[in-house]
Design an enzyme around this catalytic site. Structure first.
Site, PDB file in Angstrom:
ATOM      1  N   GLU A 126      34.389  31.677  36.430  1.00 25.57           N
ATOM      2  CA  GLU A 126      34.327  33.113  36.704  1.00 25.57           C
ATOM      3  C   GLU A 126      32.949  33.471  37.275  1.00 25.57           C
ATOM      4  O   GLU A 126      31.997  33.662  36.514  1.00 25.57           O
ATOM      5  CB  GLU A 126      34.534  33.913  35.412  1.00 25.57           C
ATOM      6  CG  GLU A 126      35.882  33.709  34.770  1.00 25.57           C
ATOM      7  CD  GLU A 126      36.276  34.913  33.924  1.00 25.57           C
ATOM      8  OE1 GLU A 126      37.328  35.503  34.207  1.00 25.57           O
ATOM      9  OE2 GLU A 126      35.515  35.300  33.016  1.00 25.57           O
ATOM     10  N   SER A 186      38.055  39.471  39.518  1.00 22.61           N
ATOM     11  CA  SER A 186      38.776  40.321  40.475  1.00 22.61           C
ATOM     12  C   SER A 186      40.037  39.674  41.039  1.00 22.61           C
ATOM     13  O   SER A 186      40.368  39.849  42.214  1.00 22.61           O
ATOM     14  CB  SER A 186      37.844  40.768  41.611  1.00 22.61           C
ATOM     15  OG  SER A 186      36.820  41.607  41.097  1.00 22.61           O
ATOM     16  N   ASN A 240      42.776  39.141  29.937  1.00 26.62           N
ATOM     17  CA  ASN A 240      41.657  39.443  29.038  1.00 26.62           C
ATOM     18  C   ASN A 240      41.530  40.966  28.978  1.00 26.62           C
ATOM     19  O   ASN A 240      41.046  41.579  29.919  1.00 26.62           O
ATOM     20  CB  ASN A 240      40.383  38.796  29.606  1.00 26.62           C
ATOM     21  CG  ASN A 240      39.134  39.173  28.820  1.00 26.62           C
ATOM     22  OD1 ASN A 240      39.215  39.771  27.746  1.00 26.62           O
ATOM     23  ND2 ASN A 240      37.976  38.823  29.365  1.00 26.62           N
ATOM     24  N   GLU A 296      30.330  38.184  29.720  1.00 27.38           N
ATOM     25  CA  GLU A 296      29.966  39.442  29.047  1.00 27.38           C
ATOM     26  C   GLU A 296      29.430  39.165  27.644  1.00 27.38           C
ATOM     27  O   GLU A 296      28.559  39.883  27.159  1.00 27.38           O
ATOM     28  CB  GLU A 296      31.171  40.400  29.033  1.00 27.38           C
ATOM     29  CG  GLU A 296      31.410  40.978  30.425  1.00 27.38           C
ATOM     30  CD  GLU A 296      32.840  41.375  30.736  1.00 27.38           C
ATOM     31  OE1 GLU A 296      33.663  41.471  29.809  1.00 27.38           O
ATOM     32  OE2 GLU A 296      33.142  41.584  31.933  1.00 27.38           O
ATOM     33  N   LYS A 321      39.687  42.695  27.116  1.00 27.50           N
ATOM     34  CA  LYS A 321      38.305  43.112  26.802  1.00 27.50           C
ATOM     35  C   LYS A 321      38.307  44.206  25.729  1.00 27.50           C
ATOM     36  O   LYS A 321      39.179  44.230  24.871  1.00 27.50           O
ATOM     37  CB  LYS A 321      37.579  43.556  28.069  1.00 27.50           C
ATOM     38  CG  LYS A 321      37.682  42.507  29.184  1.00 27.50           C
ATOM     39  CD  LYS A 321      36.748  42.728  30.332  1.00 27.50           C
ATOM     40  CE  LYS A 321      36.915  41.608  31.359  1.00 27.50           C
ATOM     41  NZ  LYS A 321      35.973  41.659  32.443  1.00 27.50           N
ATOM     42  N   HIS A 326      32.468  33.864  27.512  1.00 27.62           N
ATOM     43  CA  HIS A 326      32.659  34.804  28.618  1.00 27.62           C
ATOM     44  C   HIS A 326      31.294  35.363  29.018  1.00 27.62           C
ATOM     45  O   HIS A 326      30.438  35.585  28.158  1.00 27.62           O
ATOM     46  CB  HIS A 326      33.607  35.944  28.192  1.00 27.62           C
ATOM     47  CG  HIS A 326      34.019  36.793  29.351  1.00 27.62           C
ATOM     48  ND1 HIS A 326      33.194  37.755  29.887  1.00 27.62           N
ATOM     49  CD2 HIS A 326      35.153  36.815  30.093  1.00 27.62           C
ATOM     50  CE1 HIS A 326      33.819  38.327  30.907  1.00 27.62           C
ATOM     51  NE2 HIS A 326      35.005  37.771  31.053  1.00 27.62           N
ATOM     52  N   GLY A 335      35.075  42.330  37.742  1.00 28.27           N
ATOM     53  CA  GLY A 335      35.156  43.785  37.724  1.00 28.27           C
ATOM     54  C   GLY A 335      34.584  44.468  38.963  1.00 28.27           C
ATOM     55  O   GLY A 335      34.389  45.679  38.966  1.00 28.27           O
TER      56      GLY A 335
HETATM   57  P1  PGA Z   1      38.291  41.143  36.212  1.00 26.31           P
HETATM   58  O1  PGA Z   1      37.739  40.381  34.902  1.00 26.31           O
HETATM   59  O2  PGA Z   1      39.625  40.526  36.543  1.00 26.31           O
HETATM   60  O3  PGA Z   1      38.387  42.572  35.794  1.00 26.31           O
HETATM   61  O4  PGA Z   1      37.293  40.916  37.291  1.00 26.31           O
HETATM   62  C1  PGA Z   1      37.924  38.995  34.731  1.00 26.31           C
HETATM   63  C2  PGA Z   1      37.282  38.541  33.446  1.00 26.31           C
HETATM   64  O5  PGA Z   1      36.215  39.046  33.096  1.00 26.31           O
HETATM   65  O6  PGA Z   1      37.832  37.668  32.734  1.00 26.31           O
END
Ligand code: PGA
Length: 251
Positions: free
Chosen positions: A169, A214, A12, A101, A14, A99, A175
């Protein structure tokens, strides 16, 4: 990892990546074609601006492309939005919906996520439906209840006949460099599997449940080996070909 389900690793990207990052994709494609054949399906979900390039460049190495979100409607007066059909038209085969976010930045609720997942299926895409608890919810022992409610309300009934992927997640792991323990991941993925089989019977046994949050080269082997973890959704570590390749190779 359940052996009967072929694993899937999705990156992803983003809101990162100008066209310059396509060099990383070319590098990844090179690693995948010269190295040992990957045991996982590899998907990259770039920003929509470079989706068609990713779909074309990736195809050489069997990398599939996905969107990061879609609108619930097929077309119409929705300035700035992108429909599932448009993603498919640009070469996508998958789309991430719900997601955390998007849920946080755009106030998306389960009903919208459900509608987006249905729209994705209608356009021939495979939705990757994200669920996950906040840190406060985990601390207060509500993680499984929260995830169960999201799952019930965001995964469409059509998952019984079409390919729908679930991504667990935990929001506090995204992150941050922090991950749940293997035991916590095992429990959550088992609970999700149980819920999917209760609702979709046999089909629920074969639906992929990805872990995200992560996932890094350093922890991928351990996490991807957990029962009912059928791959991963990778954010930060998918931006560098070397790191993403290490994760793919950890399957
Ligand atoms: P990350 O993000 O691997 O940077 O923690 C995962 C995601 O948001 O899909």
């Amino acid at each position: 990892m359940t052996t009967t389900i072929s694993p899937l690793i999705a990156g992803n990207w983003k809101m990162n990546c100008l066209r310059g990052l396509l060099d990383e994709l070319t590098a990844l494609a090179g690693m995948l074609t010269t190295g040992e054949a990957p045991r996982a399906i590899v998907v990259i979900c770039p920003p929509a601006t470079i989706l068609s390039e990713v779909a074309q460049l990736g195809a050489i190495a069997g990398i599939q492309a996905g969107g990061q979100d879609c609108h619930a409607q097929a077309h119409g007066a929705h300035t700035g939005d992108i429909s599932a059909g448009m993603l498919a038209d640009a070469g996508a085969q998958y789309v991430i919906v719900g997601h955390s976010e998007r849920r946080a930045d755009h106030g998306e609720i389960d009903a919208q996520v459900l509608a987006k997942a249905e729209a994705a299926i209608g356009a021939g895409l495979k939705p990757i439906v994200c669920v996950g608890e906040t840190e406060a919810q985990r601390d207060s022992g509500e993680a499984e209840t929260v995830v169960a409610a999201q799952l019930a309300a965001s995964v469409p009934d059509a998952a019984g006949q079409h390919e729908v992927i679930v991504a667990y997640e935990p929001i506090w792991a995204i992150g941050t460099g922090r991950t749940p323990t293997v035991q916590d991941i095992t429990h959550m993925h088992a609970a999700i599997r149980q819920q999917l089989t209760a609702r979709f019977a046999e089909k629920g046994l074969t639906m992929r449940i990805l872990y995200g949050g992560s996932l890094k080269p350093q922890n991928a082997r351990k996490i991807l080996a957990v029962e009912n973890v059928n791959g991963g959704l990778v954010g930060g570590a998918s931006l560098l070909a070397k790191d993403f390749y290490t994760i793919i190779s950890s399957v």
